[in-house]
Write an enzyme that holds these catalytic residues in place. Sequence first.
Site, mmCIF file in Angstrom:
data_model
loop_
_atom_site.group_PDB
_atom_site.id
_atom_site.type_symbol
_atom_site.label_atom_id
_atom_site.label_comp_id
_atom_site.label_asym_id
_atom_site.label_seq_id
_atom_site.Cartn_x
_atom_site.Cartn_y
_atom_site.Cartn_z
ATOM 1 N N SER A 250 43.290 47.841 48.446
ATOM 2 C CA SER A 250 41.843 47.372 47.975
ATOM 3 C C SER A 250 42.151 46.547 46.438
ATOM 4 O O SER A 250 43.218 47.187 45.826
ATOM 5 C CB SER A 250 41.000 48.451 47.746
ATOM 6 O OG SER A 250 41.269 49.437 46.683
ATOM 7 N N LYS A 251 41.365 46.074 45.905
ATOM 8 C CA LYS A 251 41.581 45.127 44.767
ATOM 9 C C LYS A 251 41.523 46.305 43.714
ATOM 10 O O LYS A 251 42.254 46.183 42.699
ATOM 11 C CB LYS A 251 40.278 44.232 44.451
ATOM 12 C CG LYS A 251 40.346 43.547 43.394
ATOM 13 C CD LYS A 251 41.452 42.511 43.150
ATOM 14 C CE LYS A 251 41.809 41.836 41.875
ATOM 15 N NZ LYS A 251 41.640 42.699 40.627
ATOM 16 N N ARG A 252 40.675 47.259 43.787
ATOM 17 C CA ARG A 252 40.498 48.269 42.726
ATOM 18 C C ARG A 252 41.807 49.212 42.611
ATOM 19 O O ARG A 252 42.276 49.392 41.347
ATOM 20 C CB ARG A 252 39.456 49.389 43.214
ATOM 21 C CG ARG A 252 39.011 50.130 42.024
ATOM 22 C CD ARG A 252 37.633 50.912 42.438
ATOM 23 N NE ARG A 252 37.826 51.781 43.658
ATOM 24 C CZ ARG A 252 38.238 52.787 43.802
ATOM 25 N NH1 ARG A 252 38.898 53.607 42.906
ATOM 26 N NH2 ARG A 252 38.609 53.360 45.111
ATOM 27 N N GLY A 255 45.015 45.974 42.942
ATOM 28 C CA GLY A 255 45.150 44.852 41.889
ATOM 29 C C GLY A 255 45.566 43.432 42.880
ATOM 30 O O GLY A 255 44.998 43.247 43.952
ATOM 31 N N TRP A 259 45.941 39.990 47.565
ATOM 32 C CA TRP A 259 45.633 38.595 47.642
ATOM 33 C C TRP A 259 46.734 37.697 48.351
ATOM 34 O O TRP A 259 48.089 38.044 47.789
ATOM 35 C CB TRP A 259 45.240 37.832 46.531
ATOM 36 C CG TRP A 259 43.865 38.512 45.948
ATOM 37 C CD1 TRP A 259 43.027 38.908 46.483
ATOM 38 C CD2 TRP A 259 43.534 38.318 44.728
ATOM 39 N NE1 TRP A 259 41.809 39.207 45.818
ATOM 40 C CE2 TRP A 259 42.260 38.835 44.590
ATOM 41 C CE3 TRP A 259 44.027 37.681 43.375
ATOM 42 C CZ2 TRP A 259 41.567 39.045 43.253
ATOM 43 C CZ3 TRP A 259 43.290 37.911 42.214
ATOM 44 C CH2 TRP A 259 41.914 38.540 42.264
#
Length: 483
Positions: A250-252, A255, A259
């Site tokens: 996850s992005k949280r 980071g 992507w």
Amino acid sequence: MVRVRFAPSPTGELHIGGARTALYNYLFAKQQGGQFIIRIEDTDQERFVAGSLERILQGLKWLGLTWEEGPDVGGSNGPYVQSERLSIYQEQARELVKKGSAYYCFCSTERLGELRKSQEAQKLPTRYDRACFNLDAEEVAARLARGEKATIRLKIPGGTTQFTDLVHGLIKVANNTLDDQVLLKSDGFPTYHLACVVDDHLMGISHIIRGEEWLPSAPKHVILYQALGWEPPQFAHLPNVLNEQRAKLSKRKDGEAVWLQTYQNQGYLPQAMVNFLVLLGWHPQDDREIFSLAELSQIFELERVQKGGAIFNFRKLNWFNAEYIKKLPLVELNQLLQPYYQKINGAEAANKDTTKLTEVLRSRLVTLADSIEQAGWYFAQELALTPDLLTTKGSTAAKAKAAQLAATASLAEVGEWQITELKQAMAKINSAGEFTRGELLWPVRVALTGQRQSPDVFEVAWALGKNETLKRLNYASKVLAAE
Ligand code: GLU
């Protein structure tokens, strides 16, 4: 006819999990001789991010994926952007109301918020209480005529809903655990659920292959298909991609590592990325590991997709990338490295033939961007040399100087500037065993690279060529002479 789709929402960058989903859809379509479609799910206008759609498509193209129908290439089932299809969803929603499978709901956001709070306080499942379900038709018509805001909700019937997921097997839920899902919002936009079901049907989708996070929505979708009188497609929900702590990527937590673009920017090769991504949840019949997109398009099988989460292992990705860098034709690799070389050397690098440099670096690169750190010596105008740096541990500057001079003289005699000849020239110097290997090679290598660590001295000299090698050796001799 197999027809599958990847249906990203343009709400940000292409996530690794999304790239994997797109890849599996593509491969399944190819393997089955079917078609792959891109559809843009932009019904949540508040989350729209400008440029996102273009970057998502660019990422898919970078991986080498192509599609038969989509927003950029068109097709006979378009438009492929949901915000351009609003009237289609509105019509289907009204159809459902007519059939008694859906109903208008006039409840305000405030009322729904309070309902939710009170259900939470009583530890009840949060669910719409069907307050508007029993309104009589005349009242509904009158309120709509007055312009009152209303949503349309699906009426979840009694009983159970089941379907067979190609990855998870039989899925069976009691309908009384499902909420009366909003299908059409009061602004006339559909929710994801309605738009997705309507489009999958109208676009002739045979298999829905998507992330596991959508598995809880699938029973609602099946009910919606039934309500619309349509045959549901097959479902395959792909396992989550996990980080090394086994939490969902996850992005949280992770980071920018989530992507695809991040890897593209760091100089991972699309071939390596495809090979790595395909193994996040799928395994071939044997233990082969290296596969091209074309090979995968023949052997990919949905039946071999695993249920359990797939761990994103950086070491493995790096291994794949290094392997693919080694396998690339030299000319192609050299071409791909040009932007990185230019980062070191500005436009100058464009005028230099870097093929030999590339050949020397190729076995040492994990990513293309590693070349920025590793190729500096090649472009350096003047190296920052000191007698100390030129002297190997436990030896003396005088010895380094002697080695320098001998090497310069011997290398100046070399005719054919090839690794074997260079090795012979250096071996000749030391026939009397005057230097240890380090005493001889260290000052030469440092003279050529200015670095404590670099590729092998013979490869470096070969890449630099005779003139540049002798020039650098002469300069190093001067540095040592000044001692
Ligand atoms: N638009 C959804 C997403 O962004 C697609 C879900 C689906 O494939 O049905 O993940």
